[in-house]
Scaffold this active site. Sequence first.
Site, PDB file in Angstrom:
ATOM      1  N   GLU A 163       1.351  -1.454   0.130  1.00 17.43           N
ATOM      2  CA  GLU A 163      -0.200   0.150   0.049  1.00 17.43           C
ATOM      3  C   GLU A 163       0.723   1.563  -0.084  1.00 17.43           C
ATOM      4  O   GLU A 163       0.782   1.978   1.156  1.00 17.43           O
ATOM      5  CB  GLU A 163      -0.898  -0.217   1.238  1.00 17.43           C
ATOM      6  CG  GLU A 163      -1.629  -1.028   1.343  1.00 17.43           C
ATOM      7  CD  GLU A 163      -3.267  -0.876   2.354  1.00 17.43           C
ATOM      8  OE1 GLU A 163      -3.426  -0.318   3.086  1.00 17.43           O
ATOM      9  OE2 GLU A 163      -3.936  -1.597   2.231  1.00 17.43           O
ATOM     10  N   GLU A 355      -5.411  -8.897   1.299  1.00 21.62           N
ATOM     11  CA  GLU A 355      -5.869  -8.137   2.153  1.00 21.62           C
ATOM     12  C   GLU A 355      -7.833  -8.275   2.219  1.00 21.62           C
ATOM     13  O   GLU A 355      -7.613  -7.268   1.801  1.00 21.62           O
ATOM     14  CB  GLU A 355      -5.526  -7.153   2.983  1.00 21.62           C
ATOM     15  CG  GLU A 355      -3.423  -7.414   3.631  1.00 21.62           C
ATOM     16  CD  GLU A 355      -3.490  -5.922   4.054  1.00 21.62           C
ATOM     17  OE1 GLU A 355      -4.462  -4.982   4.207  1.00 21.62           O
ATOM     18  OE2 GLU A 355      -2.430  -5.450   4.646  1.00 21.62           O
TER      19      GLU A 355
END
Length: 447
Positions: A163, A355
């Site tokens: 991220e 995720e």
Amino acid sequence: MRFPESFVWGAATASYQIEGAVDEDGRGPSIWDTFSRTPGNVAMGDTGDVACDHYHRYRSDVRLMRELGLKAYRFSVAWPRIQADGTGPANPKGLAFYDKLVDALLEAEISPYVTLYHWDLPQSLEDRGGWPVRDTAYRFADYAVAVHDRLGDRVEHWTTLNEPWVSAFLGYGNGVHAPGHKDAGDAERAAHHLLLAHGLAAGRLRELGARSLMLVVNSAPVLTPAQVNDPCSVPSEADAAAVDRIHALLTRRFLDPVLRGSYPDEVRHEVRDGDLEIISAPIDLVGINYYNPCVVQAAPGEPADLAWPGSEGIRFAAADAPTTAMGWPIVPDGLSRLLVRLSRDYPEVGFMVTENGAAFDDVVAGGRVHDEDRIAYLAGHLREVGHAIAAGADVRGYLVWSLLDNFEWAFGYDQRFGLVHVDYATQARTPKDSALWFRDVIAGNGL
């Protein structure tokens, strides 16, 4: 619903969130050590000093993974364990921990998925400017090589960054994550240098024989409020432009340079000659971390959000949907919409859900945690993964966030995402009902 025979089932964690042992075996301080120890930054003043004590309990945690039938475990390496100040020779004791962890996973027939950077930058590199400084990208590539030199004979799956949008825009834009800076220019420079770090590391790892390379992004479908519950809703011209701009700032900002060798028009960076060639080093997979959609609408005169440089005239709106304990809207079909679009836009690469999960107010009663809400959340999202695959999306696997309840960044220990409950006072692990449910999903390769 059955998934492809090669579909990968697993769970994920991150080093600072679970390891603890922040002062042991030569580990240096990270930006999250500094940030969490600064009053007012983290709920209740919590830190990752002990977390889940995984550094000392990894063997029993791996046994737990095996009991749950996990086929893959995504974990991150703590850069400050390998290079206390972010440069120089690798720390043998730091490497030894991950060496033993990888061996334990392989013995349990669990594939290790190594993430090299999940936000714990060595503090000494931040003191020298951090990600807004170009040199940090080159230091990251050196660190990546040091880890691969030790683990590359046994680890097949490598992720460079987790991220980068969060690292850049929450770390340097609105300051709610470490290192806690608020400077739009620094955030933009950090975003570019993170991508440069990814490309430099990917190129060197490939030269060293890495077989599977991945970048993980926190992508989301960008929708108007009406589109949350009605995919067929047609937005106004102004709202459609707002949706396109935020999609560019969130997702295309990272995937276009990596997969196409160019930035979208909405994103402007000071790019040196050769940067985009480095950034677009070939990769095999893109990891998608999905929790909820991004909901926006046109709002003339609205100032840019600190985390979204370039978002002038756009308002971030709430979704009309149930929420998790974090207040995040639960919109499962946002995941299928996202996966189908990304597979269409970037057909040259495969995808993995790296995720997906939810925090709820879990309670231990009679030695059990009856987390029906989490089971419903995971089941709903897995159905949407199946729908995306049926619609042609190239999705290779699904990793639950998270294996364990853990340090949830600025929320401290207040929010629990784990399949396994952790009593932080005793470090006792209790598999929740969702863990037992997921075990059966894996055994049956579907719902």
